[in-house]
Design a protein around this motif. Structure first.
Motif, short mmCIF file in Angstrom:
data_model
loop_
_atom_site.label_atom_id
_atom_site.label_comp_id
_atom_site.label_asym_id
_atom_site.label_seq_id
_atom_site.Cartn_x
_atom_site.Cartn_y
_atom_site.Cartn_z
N ALA A 65 0.83 -1.12 0.41
CA ALA A 65 -0.09 0.39 0.49
C ALA A 65 0.97 1.22 -0.20
O ALA A 65 0.56 1.86 -0.50
CB ALA A 65 -0.82 0.19 1.20
N ARG A 66 2.07 1.19 0.49
CA ARG A 66 2.93 2.24 1.12
C ARG A 66 3.46 2.47 -0.24
O ARG A 66 3.66 3.63 -1.36
CB ARG A 66 3.94 1.77 2.15
N ALA A 67 3.95 1.65 -0.97
CA ALA A 67 4.77 1.43 -2.54
C ALA A 67 3.72 1.84 -3.40
O ALA A 67 3.82 2.73 -4.60
CB ALA A 67 5.09 0.26 -2.68
N TYR A 68 2.58 1.17 -3.45
CA TYR A 68 2.05 2.36 -4.35
C TYR A 68 1.08 3.11 -4.68
O TYR A 68 1.27 4.30 -5.32
CB TYR A 68 0.36 1.33 -4.26
N SER A 69 0.55 3.28 -3.24
CA SER A 69 0.45 5.23 -2.76
C SER A 69 1.63 6.46 -3.18
O SER A 69 1.71 7.03 -3.82
CB SER A 69 0.04 5.28 -1.25
N ARG A 70 2.71 5.90 -2.66
CA ARG A 70 3.99 6.72 -3.70
C ARG A 70 3.96 7.19 -4.61
O ARG A 70 3.99 8.32 -5.12
CB ARG A 70 5.26 5.75 -3.34
N VAL A 71 3.85 5.45 -5.64
CA VAL A 71 4.37 5.69 -7.05
C VAL A 71 3.11 6.93 -7.60
O VAL A 71 2.84 8.04 -8.15
CB VAL A 71 3.75 5.02 -7.48
N PHE A 72 1.13 6.31 -7.33
CA PHE A 72 0.81 7.04 -7.30
C PHE A 72 0.06 8.57 -7.04
O PHE A 72 0.06 9.31 -8.19
CB PHE A 72 -1.51 6.24 -6.73
N PHE A 73 0.65 8.40 -5.76
CA PHE A 73 0.59 10.35 -5.70
C PHE A 73 1.43 11.06 -6.29
O PHE A 73 1.63 12.14 -6.19
CB PHE A 73 0.64 10.73 -4.05
N ALA A 74 2.22 10.68 -5.63
CA ALA A 74 3.92 11.52 -6.34
C ALA A 74 4.05 11.85 -7.66
O ALA A 74 4.15 12.91 -8.22
CB ALA A 74 5.20 10.23 -5.90
N SER A 75 3.00 10.71 -8.42
CA SER A 75 2.99 10.97 -10.15
C SER A 75 1.88 11.50 -10.98
O SER A 75 1.97 12.56 -12.21
CB SER A 75 2.96 9.76 -10.99
N ALA A 76 1.34 12.20 -9.45
CA ALA A 76 -0.15 13.03 -10.53
C ALA A 76 -0.28 13.93 -10.29
O ALA A 76 0.84 15.19 -9.53
CB ALA A 76 -1.01 12.65 -8.88
N HIS A 77 -0.73 14.90 -11.33
CA HIS A 77 -0.87 16.38 -11.75
C HIS A 77 -2.60 16.90 -11.79
O HIS A 77 -2.75 15.62 -12.67
CB HIS A 77 -0.25 15.95 -13.07
N ASP A 78 -3.09 17.83 -11.42
CA ASP A 78 -3.75 18.00 -11.50
C ASP A 78 -4.11 18.94 -11.98
O ASP A 78 -3.64 20.04 -12.01
CB ASP A 78 -4.66 18.93 -10.10
N GLU A 79 -5.57 19.20 -12.77
CA GLU A 79 -5.31 20.84 -13.52
C GLU A 79 -7.00 21.04 -14.13
O GLU A 79 -7.65 19.58 -14.24
CB GLU A 79 -4.30 20.71 -14.89
N VAL A 80 -7.16 22.01 -14.97
CA VAL A 80 -9.03 22.13 -15.09
C VAL A 80 -8.84 22.34 -16.82
O VAL A 80 -7.80 22.86 -17.24
CB VAL A 80 -9.32 23.15 -14.12
N PRO A 81 -9.16 22.14 -17.32
CA PRO A 81 -9.20 22.10 -19.16
C PRO A 81 -9.32 23.03 -19.38
O PRO A 81 -10.20 23.54 -18.86
CB PRO A 81 -9.79 20.78 -19.74
N ASP A 82 -8.50 23.63 -20.26
CA ASP A 82 -9.05 25.34 -21.23
C ASP A 82 -10.38 25.23 -21.37
O ASP A 82 -10.51 24.39 -21.91
CB ASP A 82 -7.98 25.52 -21.51
N LYS A 83 -11.15 26.42 -22.03
CA LYS A 83 -11.79 26.14 -22.72
C LYS A 83 -11.82 25.54 -24.09
O LYS A 83 -13.19 25.02 -24.59
CB LYS A 83 -12.66 27.84 -22.92
N GLN A 84 -11.13 24.87 -24.60
CA GLN A 84 -10.81 24.20 -25.67
C GLN A 84 -10.54 22.50 -25.28
O GLN A 84 -10.32 21.65 -26.61
CB GLN A 84 -9.61 24.51 -26.63
N GLY A 85 -10.88 22.14 -23.94
CA GLY A 85 -10.96 21.01 -23.61
C GLY A 85 -9.51 20.33 -23.49
O GLY A 85 -8.90 19.35 -23.81
N ARG A 86 -8.50 21.17 -23.67
CA ARG A 86 -7.09 21.43 -23.74
C ARG A 86 -6.45 20.84 -22.04
O ARG A 86 -6.81 21.49 -21.16
CB ARG A 86 -6.38 21.65 -24.29
N VAL A 87 -5.99 19.56 -21.74
CA VAL A 87 -4.88 19.27 -21.13
C VAL A 87 -3.03 19.27 -21.32
O VAL A 87 -3.24 18.64 -21.80
CB VAL A 87 -5.71 18.36 -19.70
N THR A 88 -2.25 20.13 -20.19
CA THR A 88 -1.31 19.75 -20.81
C THR A 88 -0.61 18.54 -19.62
O THR A 88 -0.87 18.19 -18.91
CB THR A 88 -0.15 21.12 -19.64
#
Length: 143
Positions: A65-88
């Motif tokens: 659980a620790r190993a999975y959580s570390r990779v899952f959360f450390a690599s996560a990137h959050d954002e809101v898509p722009d008006k054209q529906g684009r994400v970086t």
């Protein structure tokens, strides 16, 4: 529910235009993170929160659980898509999934997956033969 297969392209700035049929559900914000088989998972914010809540209930003494959580959360990137529906898609995630220009974006029920087109085609070719054989294990009693 996310369904279907789409073939967008990554632009020169590392942006992806989300498929039109996914945009309404993803408009409130997304989390992009590493997925299995070298693809990326894209979660709507409420689904990511549900998974985070599940992971929080796992005991800290669980090494997996620790190993999975570390990779899952450390690599996560959050954002809101722009008006054209684009994400970086950040560079570290593009590298992980070997994303070049041609992509495949699939609906996978509660998440969207982003694949390099060649990697998706190889995965699909390898997996389709097993598709009928694994039904019984995934859906006891079949369809």
């Amino acid at each position: 529910m996310f369904l279907g297969t789409h073939t967008p392209r990554l632009d020169d700035k590392g942006r992806l235009i989300l498929p039109a049929k996914f945009r309404d559900e993803l408009a409130g914000g997304v989390v992009i993170t590493k997925g299995q088989e070298r693809c990326l998972y894209v979660f709507p914010m409420p689904e990511f929160q549900r998974i985070a809540d599940q992971l929080r209930t796992q005991p800290m003494t669980s090494k997996t659980a620790r190993a999975y959580s570390r990779v899952f959360f450390a690599s996560a990137h959050d954002e809101v898509p722009d008006k054209q529906g684009r994400v970086t898609i950040p560079g570290h995630l593009r590298s992980y999934a070997a994303l070049d220009r041609d992509l495949v974006v699939i609906g996978a029920s509660t998440r969207v997956e982003i694949w390099d087109k060649a990697a998706w085609e190889a995965y699909l070719a390898e997996s389709e033969d097993d598709f009928a054989d694994i039904e019984e294990g995934v859906l006891p009693g079949g369809l």
